[in-house]
Each structure stands twice: as structure tokens, then as C-alpha cells.
Write a protein that holds these residues in place. Structure first.
Motif, mmCIF file in Angstrom:
data_model
loop_
_atom_site.group_PDB
_atom_site.id
_atom_site.type_symbol
_atom_site.label_atom_id
_atom_site.label_comp_id
_atom_site.label_asym_id
_atom_site.label_seq_id
_atom_site.Cartn_x
_atom_site.Cartn_y
_atom_site.Cartn_z
ATOM 1 N N VAL A 159 -8.068 8.309 10.252
ATOM 2 C CA VAL A 159 -8.986 9.427 10.422
ATOM 3 C C VAL A 159 -8.188 10.711 10.290
ATOM 4 N N VAL A 160 -8.886 11.778 9.945
ATOM 5 C CA VAL A 160 -8.228 13.073 9.817
ATOM 6 C C VAL A 160 -8.046 13.655 11.211
ATOM 7 N N GLY A 161 -6.802 13.929 11.567
ATOM 8 C CA GLY A 161 -6.485 14.500 12.868
ATOM 9 C C GLY A 161 -6.692 16.003 12.881
ATOM 10 N N PRO A 162 -6.443 16.629 14.027
ATOM 11 C CA PRO A 162 -6.684 18.066 14.170
ATOM 12 C C PRO A 162 -5.832 18.936 13.241
ATOM 13 N N ASP A 163 -4.702 18.400 12.785
ATOM 14 C CA ASP A 163 -3.836 19.158 11.871
ATOM 15 C C ASP A 163 -4.063 18.772 10.415
ATOM 16 N N ASN A 164 -5.172 18.076 10.137
ATOM 17 C CA ASN A 164 -5.549 17.603 8.801
ATOM 18 C C ASN A 164 -4.622 16.525 8.246
ATOM 19 N N SER A 193 0.834 -1.194 0.000
ATOM 20 C CA SER A 193 0.000 0.000 0.000
ATOM 21 C C SER A 193 0.868 1.242 0.000
ATOM 22 N N SER A 194 0.406 2.262 -0.685
ATOM 23 C CA SER A 194 1.002 3.587 -0.593
ATOM 24 C C SER A 194 0.160 4.374 0.408
ATOM 25 N N ALA A 195 0.817 4.945 1.422
ATOM 26 C CA ALA A 195 0.069 5.625 2.479
ATOM 27 C C ALA A 195 0.676 6.995 2.780
ATOM 28 N N GLN A 196 -0.173 8.013 2.756
ATOM 29 C CA GLN A 196 0.257 9.385 3.047
ATOM 30 C C GLN A 196 0.153 9.633 4.550
ATOM 31 N N ILE A 197 1.083 9.041 5.279
ATOM 32 C CA ILE A 197 1.046 9.095 6.747
ATOM 33 C C ILE A 197 2.375 9.577 7.324
#
Length: 111
Positions: free
Chosen positions: A88-93, A47-51
Motif C-alpha cells: 500500500v502507499v504509505g504517508p510518504d508515497n 520479482s522486481s520490487a520498488q520497496i
């Protein structure tokens, strides 16, 4: 957002997995990692993950994750992403990963 039925939800296969390998993915358009995830009897998927904001590659090794495993594979630069790791989207997006509270076998299905 439109309502769906339980039958619609049953079509989405979400399974637990464990990250066994993680590498930077410099060819991705947005900062991302390439992940290899063990889904037990369902095999090793990538998987490619933008994390990248909250996680480093060494921190991801051995981490439990949840992923949609029945989307068609998607080409991301020179890499085939086979599953969608969930967060999930955190407080800093930025994305914050979702994981089970307790140890479950890789490949366990979310109900």
C-alpha cells in the motif's frame, strides 16, 4: 473506479510467499530490489520490487509477502519479474508491504 464482480476477483490469484533472497537492482529505472520468493508447491518466483525506502535486503529475508501470481512475466532491465508483490502507499508515497497477520504456508491463496 469501476465495480467488478466476485467472478472478476476470482481471476486474480493472490498467494502468500516467503522471501528467500533479496539483492539490490541497480539496472532498474527506479530504485528496486530483485526478490526470490518461495510459494511452496507453486515454486520459487522472482520479482522486481520498488520497496527500497522502507526495507533493506537483509530485512526482507524470511519475510512473508502477498503477491499476484498469475500476471504474465514482465522484463525489467535484464531481469524477468514473474509476480507482483503487493503493498500500500504509505504517508510518504513509498510502498509498505502487506503480509498475513498469522503464519500461513507459502502458496496459500487470498480469498
Amino acid at each position: 473506479m469501476a465495480s467488478i464482480t466476485y467472478i472478476d476477483f476470482e481471476k486474480v490469484e493472490i498467494r502468500s510467499g516467503r522471501v528467500v533472497r533479496a539483492e539490490p537492482f541497480p539496472k532498474a529505472k527506479k530504485p528496486a530490489y530483485r526478490l526470490w520468493i518461495d510459494f511452496g508447491e507453486f515454486g520459487l518466483k522472482q520479482s522486481s520490487a520498488q520497496i527500497t525506502s522502507h526495507y533493506s535486503c537483509p530485512d526482507l529475508i524470511g519475510r512473508a509477502v502477498l503477491a499476484v501470481t498469475n500476471f504474465p512475466p514482465r522484463q525489467v532491465a535484464d531481469f524477468i519479474s514473474e509476480v507482483l508483490v503487493l503493498g500500500v502507499v504509505g504517508p510518504d508515497n513509498d510502498v509498505v508491504l502487506i503480509k498475513p497477520d498469522f503464519e500461513v504456508p507459502p502458496g496459500s491463496r487470498v480469498l
